[in-house]
Write an enzyme that holds these catalytic residues in place. Sequence first.
Site, PDB file in Angstrom:
ATOM      1  N   GLU A   1      30.873  37.784 -11.119  1.00 43.72           N
ATOM      2  CA  GLU A   1      31.430  37.138 -12.312  1.00 43.72           C
ATOM      3  C   GLU A   1      30.289  36.505 -13.098  1.00 43.72           C
ATOM      4  O   GLU A   1      29.248  36.153 -12.526  1.00 43.72           O
ATOM      5  CB  GLU A   1      32.424  36.029 -11.917  1.00 43.72           C
ATOM      6  CG  GLU A   1      33.559  36.479 -11.046  1.00 43.72           C
ATOM      7  CD  GLU A   1      34.325  35.308 -10.435  1.00 43.72           C
ATOM      8  OE1 GLU A   1      35.387  35.551  -9.875  1.00 43.72           O
ATOM      9  OE2 GLU A   1      33.822  34.159 -10.495  1.00 43.72           O
TER      10      GLU A   1
ATOM     11  N   LYS B   1      28.329  33.528 -14.872  1.00 43.22           N
ATOM     12  CA  LYS B   1      28.196  32.094 -14.618  1.00 43.22           C
ATOM     13  C   LYS B   1      28.212  31.389 -15.965  1.00 43.22           C
ATOM     14  O   LYS B   1      27.274  31.501 -16.748  1.00 43.22           O
ATOM     15  CB  LYS B   1      26.893  31.798 -13.875  1.00 43.22           C
ATOM     16  CG  LYS B   1      26.736  30.337 -13.472  1.00 43.22           C
ATOM     17  CD  LYS B   1      25.464  30.139 -12.667  1.00 43.22           C
ATOM     18  CE  LYS B   1      25.344  28.693 -12.211  1.00 43.22           C
ATOM     19  NZ  LYS B   1      25.216  27.754 -13.329  1.00 43.22           N
TER      20      LYS B   1
ATOM     21  N   ASP C   1      28.097  28.554 -18.808  1.00 46.59           N
ATOM     22  CA  ASP C   1      27.257  27.385 -19.019  1.00 46.59           C
ATOM     23  C   ASP C   1      28.095  26.279 -19.645  1.00 46.59           C
ATOM     24  O   ASP C   1      28.046  26.024 -20.851  1.00 46.59           O
ATOM     25  CB  ASP C   1      26.075  27.753 -19.926  1.00 46.59           C
ATOM     26  CG  ASP C   1      24.879  26.847 -19.679  1.00 46.59           C
ATOM     27  OD1 ASP C   1      24.914  26.078 -18.700  1.00 46.59           O
ATOM     28  OD2 ASP C   1      23.913  26.913 -20.450  1.00 46.59           O
TER      29      ASP C   1
ATOM     30  N   TYR D   1      38.078  30.517 -12.308  1.00 50.26           N
ATOM     31  CA  TYR D   1      37.295  31.357 -11.407  1.00 50.26           C
ATOM     32  C   TYR D   1      37.576  31.180  -9.921  1.00 50.26           C
ATOM     33  O   TYR D   1      36.986  31.866  -9.093  1.00 50.26           O
ATOM     34  CB  TYR D   1      35.800  31.177 -11.660  1.00 50.26           C
ATOM     35  CG  TYR D   1      35.280  29.752 -11.549  1.00 50.26           C
ATOM     36  CD1 TYR D   1      35.307  29.052 -10.355  1.00 50.26           C
ATOM     37  CD2 TYR D   1      34.726  29.118 -12.666  1.00 50.26           C
ATOM     38  CE1 TYR D   1      34.821  27.769 -10.253  1.00 50.26           C
ATOM     39  CE2 TYR D   1      34.218  27.827 -12.573  1.00 50.26           C
ATOM     40  CZ  TYR D   1      34.271  27.160 -11.368  1.00 50.26           C
ATOM     41  OH  TYR D   1      33.781  25.881 -11.267  1.00 50.26           O
TER      42      TYR D   1
ATOM     43  N   LYS E   1      20.430  33.521 -11.186  1.00 52.98           N
ATOM     44  CA  LYS E   1      20.096  32.959 -12.492  1.00 52.98           C
ATOM     45  C   LYS E   1      19.238  33.941 -13.283  1.00 52.98           C
ATOM     46  O   LYS E   1      18.259  34.489 -12.762  1.00 52.98           O
ATOM     47  CB  LYS E   1      19.341  31.630 -12.325  1.00 52.98           C
ATOM     48  CG  LYS E   1      20.089  30.574 -11.534  1.00 52.98           C
ATOM     49  CD  LYS E   1      21.369  30.143 -12.218  1.00 52.98           C
ATOM     50  CE  LYS E   1      21.113  29.251 -13.404  1.00 52.98           C
ATOM     51  NZ  LYS E   1      20.628  27.916 -13.063  1.00 52.98           N
TER      52      LYS E   1
ATOM     53  N   CYS F   1      -3.775   4.561  -9.589  1.00 51.88           N
ATOM     54  CA  CYS F   1      -2.449   4.440 -10.202  1.00 51.88           C
ATOM     55  C   CYS F   1      -2.568   4.022 -11.664  1.00 51.88           C
ATOM     56  O   CYS F   1      -3.260   3.032 -11.969  1.00 51.88           O
ATOM     57  CB  CYS F   1      -1.614   3.415  -9.434  1.00 51.88           C
ATOM     58  SG  CYS F   1       0.023   3.135 -10.175  1.00 51.88           S
TER      59      CYS F   1
ATOM     60  N   CYS G   1      -0.832   0.206 -11.835  1.00 52.84           N
ATOM     61  CA  CYS G   1      -1.350  -1.002 -11.164  1.00 52.84           C
ATOM     62  C   CYS G   1      -2.810  -0.877 -10.744  1.00 52.84           C
ATOM     63  O   CYS G   1      -3.397  -1.846 -10.238  1.00 52.84           O
ATOM     64  CB  CYS G   1      -0.483  -1.339  -9.945  1.00 52.84           C
ATOM     65  SG  CYS G   1      -0.600  -0.140  -8.599  1.00 52.84           S
TER      66      CYS G   1
ATOM     67  N   CYS H   1       0.958   6.231  -4.933  1.00 56.22           N
ATOM     68  CA  CYS H   1       0.424   4.877  -5.049  1.00 56.22           C
ATOM     69  C   CYS H   1       1.009   4.080  -3.882  1.00 56.22           C
ATOM     70  O   CYS H   1       2.236   3.928  -3.785  1.00 56.22           O
ATOM     71  CB  CYS H   1       0.829   4.238  -6.375  1.00 56.22           C
ATOM     72  SG  CYS H   1       0.465   2.459  -6.452  1.00 56.22           S
TER      73      CYS H   1
ATOM     74  N   CYS I   1       3.614  -2.599  -7.571  1.00 59.97           N
ATOM     75  CA  CYS I   1       3.558  -1.600  -8.648  1.00 59.97           C
ATOM     76  C   CYS I   1       4.894  -1.604  -9.396  1.00 59.97           C
ATOM     77  O   CYS I   1       5.920  -1.179  -8.841  1.00 59.97           O
ATOM     78  CB  CYS I   1       3.272  -0.220  -8.051  1.00 59.97           C
ATOM     79  SG  CYS I   1       3.014   1.060  -9.299  1.00 59.97           S
TER      80      CYS I   1
END
Length: 675
Positions: free
Chosen positions: A113, A115, A117, A224, A315, A409, A412, A427, A433
């Site tokens: 079937e 798919k 969206d 479906y 897909k 980082c 920080c 980090c 942080c």
Amino acid sequence: MTDLEALERIKELRAQLHHHNYCYYILDKPEISDQEFDMLMKELESLEAAYPQFADENSPTRRVGGGVLDGFETAPHKYPMLSLGNTYSEEELREYINRTERLAGGQCQFVCELKYDGTAISLHYKNGQLHQALTRGDGLTGDVITANVRTIKSIPLQLKGDYPQDFIIRGEVFMPVEAFRKLNKERIEQGLEPFANPRNCASGTLKLLDTREVARRGLDSFIYFLLAEPPVADTHYESMLKARSWGFKIPDPSRRMVQVANNLEEIMDFIRYWDVERHQLPFETDGVVIKVNQYHLQQELGFTAKSPRWAIAYKFKAEQARTRLLSISYQVGRTGAITPVAELEPVFLAGTTVKRASLHNADQIARLDIRVGDMVYVEKGGEIIPKVIGVDLTARLENTHPHRYITHCPECGTALIRYPGEALHYCPNQEGCPPQIIGRIEHFISRKAMDIEGLGSETVEMLYKKGLIADAADLYSLKNKKEDLLKLERMAEKSVTNLLESIERSKSQPFERVLFALGIRYVGETVAKKIARTVRSIDKLIAATKEHLIAIDEVGEKIAESIVDYFAKEKNIHFISRLREAGLQFETREEAPVTLSDKLAGKTIVISGVFHTINRDELKALLEQHGAKVGSGVTGKTDMIIAGDNMGPSKLQKANQLGIKIMSEKEFFEYFNSI
């Protein structure tokens, strides 16, 4: 006109309109003109207004919407709404087919079937009328959107034919491309922001509180999957044809929108056809769904924690665009993970304008030799965030240099670390942080965790920067800081009151949600549920050893180590203590599974096939109530197999090889009653 005459005419008009709606939207064969249909509708509207005592929530007049809703309640799904696994190539699909047929013990028949969206919905019908419509939600509960779904003309309000008296049927609500273009044109003319794509628009429309606006937007649907007990047919395909005869809009077999396939080549033929022809459809589709056709094999194959084993989505290749990489920035997540992000020259891709895309990690940047200034290829597949998948080396500028990944980082300044076997840099400054602290709070309040409404990302960040909260436990002290909250931007009396009430309500969230909200690394929503329902309290979890944890279903060595490490830190124990003092739930309230006897204690029993006097779930519950462990596959530890009709040949073969006792349904109950 007497009341009786009015009622008879109202019934007659409703029947006629339901019939003509079916002819127009399901069969695509209208029997009367639009003008004649409108005249019948106006007559019915007049009679219903004059005789309100004969109101019916499934009347055709409800198609136009009936006013503004107060909000959406939630309700549980009778059957969990799981998501599908994805595959992206013929080779991956071949592996899935081979694995499925191996588990099923022989060749399977499949149904292909499109798919769609859009957004998934679950519809409950009683006595031939629409009773309730739910969104997917978290798969276990969804929002009740019945009033809005009644406005969708391709969803029947009154069924016809030999339908079951009580059943669930699922489908996809979508916005046709033409309706989407029309709506966006109107919004642009009104000076409003246009919607990004039909999928988001359909999802947002279903959650509008104004049912008249929902009706105006022209949503459509395809059905479906049917869930009826007992099944109305032996196969999924036959069930869909029956559903069509009752009034549901299913994919049109005559247009090859649904097709039975007997092997991989027939499946790929369907996929190749629609990979080209999908661009001619009046709605958007992003792939093909492949389902095992035979219901007894679906039952035999069962489910994983997240998806059915008897279905998968293929897909279509994602759309790509080419644009220039302007710079690379870095984001810090709640776990300290550093994610590099491509800052791009804006480019239109798959319905949206893309300005940023994921670069994944340092290895990916090095592998593709991505450099600032390059023309890069961006793809927007099944992911929300687009990703950079390649570089156009023919367009590379002179004097560019390989990108040097950051060492500290960006928030920080702490030196980054990379754990063995990990692709990402981290980090380690968890306590100092800001993005990590804010991220943990955002996870804590999220819908699948504590579900605290009125706290968006911006509000959490503002509360943290103003010093009103330093961690999630501080949320439960905000009731003592109402005056401080009222001084903040966009925090009026009503919004503050609603926020504090939502925080207070969150205290009733069950232990499994609280456990997920803690944000223990690798402990996702499903694992948190398994642990909470097995261990049943935070104190027992804190005391659990790595070996005890690994014995829990879905918990492996990596998750067990993470849990033990989390509770070994005094700051985490203190954090939980503060949450406990605030009144959060740290024990599973639901009753433990009922144990009726230990007559099957120590036995591992496998169930296979279709049964007549009891269904598989009831049989499993019975076995567990009497001490047995129900296994999913045949192994050397299996003591017994209870075999119904159509037992999987592979299980039969393995049982015979291992010398495992096989009992029929009748033989098992004779044995059970004798012990």
